[in-house]
Design a protein around this motif. Structure first.
Motif, PDB file in Angstrom:
ATOM      1  N   SER A  57     -21.657 -40.609 112.200  1.00 18.41           N
ATOM      2  CA  SER A  57     -21.525 -39.161 112.338  1.00 18.41           C
ATOM      3  C   SER A  57     -22.422 -38.623 113.456  1.00 18.41           C
ATOM      4  O   SER A  57     -23.473 -39.198 113.764  1.00 18.41           O
ATOM      5  N   ARG A  58     -22.008 -37.514 114.070  1.00 18.46           N
ATOM      6  CA  ARG A  58     -22.852 -36.866 115.073  1.00 18.46           C
ATOM      7  C   ARG A  58     -24.178 -36.427 114.469  1.00 18.46           C
ATOM      8  O   ARG A  58     -25.198 -36.385 115.151  1.00 18.46           O
ATOM      9  N   SER A  59     -24.156 -36.131 113.178  1.00 16.88           N
ATOM     10  CA  SER A  59     -25.382 -35.668 112.521  1.00 16.88           C
ATOM     11  C   SER A  59     -26.424 -36.776 112.415  1.00 16.88           C
ATOM     12  O   SER A  59     -27.585 -36.512 112.128  1.00 16.88           O
ATOM     13  N   ALA A  60     -26.004 -38.026 112.659  1.00 16.94           N
ATOM     14  CA  ALA A  60     -26.969 -39.135 112.621  1.00 16.94           C
ATOM     15  C   ALA A  60     -28.040 -38.971 113.691  1.00 16.94           C
ATOM     16  O   ALA A  60     -29.133 -39.538 113.585  1.00 16.94           O
ATOM     17  N   PRO A 114     -31.184 -46.015 111.945  1.00 12.40           N
ATOM     18  CA  PRO A 114     -30.146 -46.846 111.296  1.00 12.40           C
ATOM     19  C   PRO A 114     -28.820 -46.824 112.057  1.00 12.40           C
ATOM     20  O   PRO A 114     -28.094 -47.820 112.052  1.00 12.40           O
ATOM     21  N   ALA A 115     -28.505 -45.690 112.702  1.00 14.22           N
ATOM     22  CA  ALA A 115     -27.262 -45.609 113.474  1.00 14.22           C
ATOM     23  C   ALA A 115     -27.301 -46.593 114.641  1.00 14.22           C
ATOM     24  O   ALA A 115     -26.317 -47.311 114.899  1.00 14.22           O
ATOM     25  N   ARG A 116     -28.430 -46.642 115.359  1.00 18.94           N
ATOM     26  CA  ARG A 116     -28.560 -47.613 116.461  1.00 18.94           C
ATOM     27  C   ARG A 116     -28.538 -49.032 115.923  1.00 18.94           C
ATOM     28  O   ARG A 116     -27.983 -49.939 116.559  1.00 18.94           O
ATOM     29  N   GLY A 117     -29.116 -49.232 114.734  1.00 18.37           N
ATOM     30  CA  GLY A 117     -29.076 -50.557 114.123  1.00 18.37           C
ATOM     31  C   GLY A 117     -27.654 -50.997 113.813  1.00 18.37           C
ATOM     32  O   GLY A 117     -27.298 -52.172 113.994  1.00 18.37           O
TER      33      GLY A 117
END
Length: 298
Positions: free
Chosen positions: A52-55, A64-67
């Motif tokens: 999500s953009r909200s990440a 965690p999104a980059r992970g």
């Protein structure tokens, strides 16, 4: 086979450029003149991974999104895939991490920098549906924190810069980079080290000691000095050795044994730099030690 990293401001047009690159590579692979392997094109993006953009609203959710991006990237990098990473990739440390992963898998790399002005990015963001927008604060924060790729650093090279005014892409240059560009060797820090088995030290000590004892025993029982000898190192292991034409003394054998053990003990305790598997069985140790004695006994 290759990894293409797309970098740029949020809403700068990265996905459009990724699609242009994907379409071009697919068309090249289908040309009759192309005779290479049938590579698969894989596009990895926030959208494909349901990030999500909200990440990107705060660091706790962004990490965690980059992970997730990096984990999926590692799964897809292979000699058979051309991977296009369509994400902000705005942190140079993250691009370096991506570069190291590509080196570890021995694939070619290229970076595409999609340039757009902050105002253009804001306008595009506002035009998106509600669920696909960044908040104004998040967008400004990401633009401010963006670390521009540079052709002067190895992890961003080769670098292709696309301005918002460019209709097309440098297709032939990108194709050349991913098909015939240099493949960087893995970083020595990322290479796995072949470890010796747990009983290697014991085998090393016992086998070299048994070899020395066998030489002294054979000299004593045969009464001959030098020449070829058949050594009964253990009940199940025999080895031939060529000794110099004189009586070999116990002190010099013990000295050479200590030297041999010291050198090979480092490989056991610290990890070996030899390529491929290393055999620490008693037969292989005996062969190495016998060759060492034949070389150093004069």
């Amino acid at each position: 086979m290759a990894l293409i990293t797309i970098s740029g401001y949020p809403c700068s047009g990265k996905t459009r450029r990724a699609q242009q690159i994907s379409d071009f590579i697919e068309s090249k692979l289908k040309e009759p003149e192309y005779t290479g392997p049938p590579y698969k094109i894989v596009v990895i993006s926030d959208h494909s991974l349901n990030i999500s953009r909200s990440a990107y609203n705060d660091s706790r959710s962004e990490k965690p999104a980059r992970g997730t991006l990096f984990t999926n990237l590692q799964r897809q990098i292979s000699p058979n895939n051309i991977v296009i990473l369509d994400a902000p990739n705005y942190i140079k440390g993250f691009r370096y991490q991506i570069y190291c992963a590509a080196r570890e898998f021995k694939v070619r790399v290229a970076t595409v920098f999609v340039v757009s002005t902050p105002d253009q990015c804001r306008t595009r963001n506002e035009a998106r549906p509600e669920g696909e927008r960044y908040t104004a604060e998040t967008l400004d924060n990401l633009i401010q924190r963006f670390e521009e790729p540079s052709s002067m650093v190895r992890w961003d090279s080769p670098l292709f810069t696309l301005l918002w005014t460019d209709e097309g892409i440098p297709s032939s240059d990108i194709w050349k980079a991913i098909i015939s560009g240099d493949v960087k060797p893995p970083n020595s820090g990322t290479l796995s080290i072949t470890k010796a088995p747990t009983d290697a030290l014991l085998n090393l000590e016992n086998t070299t000691l048994a070899t020395v004892s066998a030489i002294m025993s054979e000299q004593s029982s045969s009464g001959s000095f030098g020449g070829p000898m058949q050594l009964a190192i253990t009940p199940t292991l025999t080895m031939k050795i060529m000794l110099p034409g004189r009586n070999v003394t116990l002190p010099e054998l013990q000295r050479l044994k200590r030297q041999f053990v010291t050198v090979h003990k480092k490989a056991i305790t610290l990890g070996t730099t030899e390529k491929g598997a290393v055999d620490w069985e008693e037969q292989r140790i005996a062969q190495k030690f016998v060759a060492y004695l034949e070389e150093h006994l004069q």
